[in-house]
Write a protein that holds these residues in place. Structure first.
Motif, PDB file in Angstrom:
ATOM      1  N   ARG A   7       0.835  -1.198   0.000  1.00 36.42           N
ATOM      2  CA  ARG A   7       0.000   0.000   0.000  1.00 36.42           C
ATOM      3  C   ARG A   7       0.872   1.252   0.000  1.00 36.42           C
ATOM      4  NH1 ARG A   7      -4.176   0.732   4.663  1.00 36.42           N
ATOM      5  NH2 ARG A   7      -5.476  -0.542   3.356  1.00 36.42           N
ATOM      6  N   GLY A   8       1.945   1.254   0.801  1.00 35.96           N
ATOM      7  CA  GLY A   8       2.853   2.392   0.843  1.00 35.96           C
ATOM      8  C   GLY A   8       3.495   2.646  -0.508  1.00 35.96           C
ATOM      9  N   ARG A   9       3.898   1.585  -1.187  1.00 34.69           N
ATOM     10  CA  ARG A   9       4.499   1.723  -2.499  1.00 34.69           C
ATOM     11  C   ARG A   9       3.487   2.279  -3.492  1.00 34.69           C
ATOM     12  NH1 ARG A   9       6.151  -3.593  -4.125  1.00 34.69           N
ATOM     13  NH2 ARG A   9       6.344  -3.966  -1.945  1.00 34.69           N
ATOM     14  N   ASN A  10       2.261   1.765  -3.439  1.00 30.96           N
ATOM     15  CA  ASN A  10       1.217   2.272  -4.330  1.00 30.96           C
ATOM     16  C   ASN A  10       0.892   3.724  -4.016  1.00 30.96           C
ATOM     17  OD1 ASN A  10       0.992  -0.085  -5.757  1.00 30.96           O
ATOM     18  ND2 ASN A  10      -0.683  -0.887  -4.504  1.00 30.96           N
ATOM     19  N   TYR A  11       0.910   4.058  -2.723  1.00 31.82           N
ATOM     20  CA  TYR A  11       0.631   5.437  -2.349  1.00 31.82           C
ATOM     21  C   TYR A  11       1.706   6.361  -2.908  1.00 31.82           C
ATOM     22  CZ  TYR A  11      -0.150   9.597   0.397  1.00 31.82           C
ATOM     23  OH  TYR A  11      -0.370  10.894   0.777  1.00 31.82           O
ATOM     24  N   LYS A  12       2.978   5.937  -2.813  1.00 35.95           N
ATOM     25  CA  LYS A  12       4.061   6.750  -3.360  1.00 35.95           C
ATOM     26  C   LYS A  12       3.921   6.884  -4.863  1.00 35.95           C
ATOM     27  CE  LYS A  12       7.418   5.785   0.238  1.00 35.95           C
ATOM     28  NZ  LYS A  12       8.659   5.108   0.588  1.00 35.95           N
ATOM     29  N   ASN A  13       3.553   5.802  -5.544  1.00 39.85           N
ATOM     30  CA  ASN A  13       3.330   5.861  -6.988  1.00 39.85           C
ATOM     31  C   ASN A  13       2.167   6.781  -7.317  1.00 39.85           C
ATOM     32  OD1 ASN A  13       5.452   4.138  -7.472  1.00 39.85           O
ATOM     33  ND2 ASN A  13       4.170   2.319  -7.661  1.00 39.85           N
ATOM     34  N   ALA A  14       1.105   6.683  -6.513  1.00 42.58           N
ATOM     35  CA  ALA A  14      -0.070   7.529  -6.750  1.00 42.58           C
ATOM     36  C   ALA A  14       0.281   8.998  -6.534  1.00 42.58           C
ATOM     37  CB  ALA A  14      -1.214   7.115  -5.828  1.00 42.58           C
ATOM     38  N   GLU A  15       1.068   9.270  -5.502  1.00 37.34           N
ATOM     39  CA  GLU A  15       1.437  10.658  -5.227  1.00 37.34           C
ATOM     40  C   GLU A  15       2.356  11.194  -6.328  1.00 37.34           C
ATOM     41  OE1 GLU A  15       3.301  13.049  -1.515  1.00 37.34           O
ATOM     42  OE2 GLU A  15       1.657  11.643  -1.132  1.00 37.34           O
ATOM     43  N   THR A  36      -8.206  12.150 -18.642  1.00 46.13           N
ATOM     44  CA  THR A  36      -8.099  11.161 -19.714  1.00 46.13           C
ATOM     45  C   THR A  36      -6.680  10.622 -19.807  1.00 46.13           C
ATOM     46  OG1 THR A  36      -9.812  12.322 -20.941  1.00 46.13           O
ATOM     47  CG2 THR A  36      -8.445  10.796 -22.191  1.00 46.13           C
ATOM     48  N   LEU A  37      -5.706  11.502 -19.698  1.00 47.05           N
ATOM     49  CA  LEU A  37      -4.303  11.123 -19.833  1.00 47.05           C
ATOM     50  C   LEU A  37      -3.865  10.141 -18.754  1.00 47.05           C
ATOM     51  CD1 LEU A  37      -1.670  11.762 -21.430  1.00 47.05           C
ATOM     52  CD2 LEU A  37      -1.231  13.541 -19.740  1.00 47.05           C
ATOM     53  N   PHE A  38      -4.276  10.377 -17.505  1.00 42.15           N
ATOM     54  CA  PHE A  38      -3.839   9.550 -16.381  1.00 42.15           C
ATOM     55  C   PHE A  38      -4.888   8.531 -15.923  1.00 42.15           C
ATOM     56  CE2 PHE A  38      -1.043  13.215 -16.070  1.00 42.15           C
ATOM     57  CZ  PHE A  38       0.180  12.618 -15.827  1.00 42.15           C
ATOM     58  N   SER A  39      -6.043   8.523 -16.569  1.00 43.47           N
ATOM     59  CA  SER A  39      -7.146   7.620 -16.195  1.00 43.47           C
ATOM     60  C   SER A  39      -7.553   7.793 -14.735  1.00 43.47           C
ATOM     61  CB  SER A  39      -6.759   6.159 -16.456  1.00 43.47           C
ATOM     62  OG  SER A  39      -6.474   5.964 -17.809  1.00 43.47           O
ATOM     63  N   ILE A  40      -7.666   9.041 -14.331  1.00 45.11           N
ATOM     64  CA  ILE A  40      -8.113   9.394 -12.984  1.00 45.11           C
ATOM     65  C   ILE A  40      -9.302  10.330 -13.151  1.00 45.11           C
ATOM     66  CG2 ILE A  40      -7.494  10.533 -10.816  1.00 45.11           C
ATOM     67  CD1 ILE A  40      -4.559   9.956 -11.471  1.00 45.11           C
ATOM     68  N   PRO A  41     -10.421  10.075 -12.473  1.00 46.20           N
ATOM     69  CA  PRO A  41     -11.573  10.972 -12.602  1.00 46.20           C
ATOM     70  C   PRO A  41     -11.199  12.415 -12.249  1.00 46.20           C
ATOM     71  CG  PRO A  41     -12.175   8.993 -11.398  1.00 46.20           C
ATOM     72  CD  PRO A  41     -10.692   8.954 -11.568  1.00 46.20           C
ATOM     73  N   SER A  42     -11.778  13.358 -12.966  1.00 42.40           N
ATOM     74  CA  SER A  42     -11.431  14.769 -12.760  1.00 42.40           C
ATOM     75  C   SER A  42     -11.775  15.244 -11.353  1.00 42.40           C
ATOM     76  CB  SER A  42     -12.099  15.655 -13.807  1.00 42.40           C
ATOM     77  OG  SER A  42     -13.486  15.509 -13.767  1.00 42.40           O
ATOM     78  N   THR A  43     -12.859  14.722 -10.777  1.00 40.80           N
ATOM     79  CA  THR A  43     -13.213  15.109  -9.407  1.00 40.80           C
ATOM     80  C   THR A  43     -12.162  14.614  -8.417  1.00 40.80           C
ATOM     81  OG1 THR A  43     -14.625  13.168  -9.244  1.00 40.80           O
ATOM     82  CG2 THR A  43     -15.694  15.243  -9.805  1.00 40.80           C
ATOM     83  N   THR A  44     -11.615  13.429  -8.668  1.00 36.48           N
ATOM     84  CA  THR A  44     -10.549  12.894  -7.817  1.00 36.48           C
ATOM     85  C   THR A  44      -9.296  13.750  -7.952  1.00 36.48           C
ATOM     86  OG1 THR A  44     -11.431  10.662  -8.066  1.00 36.48           O
ATOM     87  CG2 THR A  44      -9.150  10.848  -7.312  1.00 36.48           C
ATOM     88  N   LEU A  45      -8.998  14.170  -9.180  1.00 38.69           N
ATOM     89  CA  LEU A  45      -7.840  15.041  -9.390  1.00 38.69           C
ATOM     90  C   LEU A  45      -8.005  16.342  -8.612  1.00 38.69           C
ATOM     91  CD1 LEU A  45      -7.117  14.698 -13.208  1.00 38.69           C
ATOM     92  CD2 LEU A  45      -5.600  14.045 -11.338  1.00 38.69           C
ATOM     93  N   SER A  46      -9.165  16.960  -8.733  1.00 36.83           N
ATOM     94  CA  SER A  46      -9.424  18.217  -8.052  1.00 36.83           C
ATOM     95  C   SER A  46      -9.293  18.056  -6.537  1.00 36.83           C
ATOM     96  CB  SER A  46     -10.814  18.728  -8.413  1.00 36.83           C
ATOM     97  OG  SER A  46     -11.095  19.917  -7.743  1.00 36.83           O
ATOM     98  N   TYR A  47      -9.898  16.999  -5.997  1.00 36.42           N
ATOM     99  CA  TYR A  47      -9.813  16.734  -4.561  1.00 36.42           C
ATOM    100  C   TYR A  47      -8.364  16.499  -4.144  1.00 36.42           C
ATOM    101  CZ  TYR A  47     -10.018  14.290  -0.142  1.00 36.42           C
ATOM    102  OH  TYR A  47      -9.802  13.911   1.156  1.00 36.42           O
ATOM    103  N   ARG A  51      -5.962  18.584  -1.588  1.00 27.59           N
ATOM    104  CA  ARG A  51      -5.335  17.924  -0.447  1.00 27.59           C
ATOM    105  C   ARG A  51      -3.822  18.147  -0.444  1.00 27.59           C
ATOM    106  NH1 ARG A  51      -3.018  13.081  -0.119  1.00 27.59           N
ATOM    107  NH2 ARG A  51      -3.868  12.425  -2.106  1.00 27.59           N
ATOM    108  N   LEU A  52      -3.184  18.035  -1.610  1.00 30.97           N
ATOM    109  CA  LEU A  52      -1.727  18.148  -1.692  1.00 30.97           C
ATOM    110  C   LEU A  52      -1.218  19.574  -1.718  1.00 30.97           C
ATOM    111  CD1 LEU A  52      -0.943  15.323  -4.276  1.00 30.97           C
ATOM    112  CD2 LEU A  52      -0.326  15.347  -1.866  1.00 30.97           C
ATOM    113  N   TYR A  53      -1.947  20.474  -2.386  1.00 29.34           N
ATOM    114  CA  TYR A  53      -1.437  21.823  -2.624  1.00 29.34           C
ATOM    115  C   TYR A  53      -2.254  22.915  -1.947  1.00 29.34           C
ATOM    116  CZ  TYR A  53       1.041  19.152  -6.122  1.00 29.34           C
ATOM    117  OH  TYR A  53       1.814  18.210  -6.743  1.00 29.34           O
ATOM    118  N   GLY A  54      -3.284  22.541  -1.228  1.00 33.77           N
ATOM    119  CA  GLY A  54      -4.095  23.515  -0.508  1.00 33.77           C
ATOM    120  C   GLY A  54      -5.386  23.847  -1.245  1.00 33.77           C
TER     121      GLY A  54
END
Length: 135
Positions: A7-15, A36-47, A51-54
């Motif tokens: 999980r830690g490795r996946n979290y680092k990859n996800a981050e 589309t490029l990263f196959s991550i929903p846009s709402t997840t990206l925004s959230y 979380r990461l940048y404020g």
């Protein structure tokens, strides 16, 4: 115990993926394109960006910085493919410094050639569009 390390490795990859996605966003790509490029929903990206940048992560984007000027030059049809490649390679190697410069000079507005022409034309009201003759 294995699942935690995995999980830690996946979290680092996800981050790391989110950091790459954020760089794409800072370069002017929209959340839908990045989604589309990263196959991550846009709402997840925004959230995740919040979380990461404020909460005000959108304030980090400088739309009047160096990148739009570089993009305008890359869109020039007079550039040869080798010139375009050379500019792209330079941009890729200097991207971190470009983004940092844009962030540090957020209040300084840089104009693209198109914006400069539009502003000068508006200010001088010169009809033949060659404003350099007026000055």
């Amino acid at each position: 115990m294995k699942s935690n390390s995995k999980r830690g490795r996946n979290y680092k990859n996800a981050e790391a993926t989110l950091h790459r996605a954020f760089q794409q966003w800072l370069q002017g790509k929209g959340l839908r394109d990045i989604s589309t490029l990263f196959s991550i929903p846009s709402t997840t990206l925004s959230y995740s960006f919040r979380r990461l940048y404020g909460r005000d992560y959108k304030a980090l984007k400088n739309t009047n910085g160096i990148l739009p000027i570089i993009q305008e030059h890359l869109a020039n049809p007079k550039l040869s493919s080798s010139q375009r490649r050379s500019i792209e390679q330079w941009k890729d190697t200097q991207l971190k410094e470009i983004l940092l410069n844009d962030l540090n000079n957020k209040t300084t507005r840089l104009l693209t050639a198109k914006e400069e022409n539009q502003l000068t034309f508006k200010e001088t009201s010169h009809t033949d569009k060659d404003w350099r003759d007026v000055l």
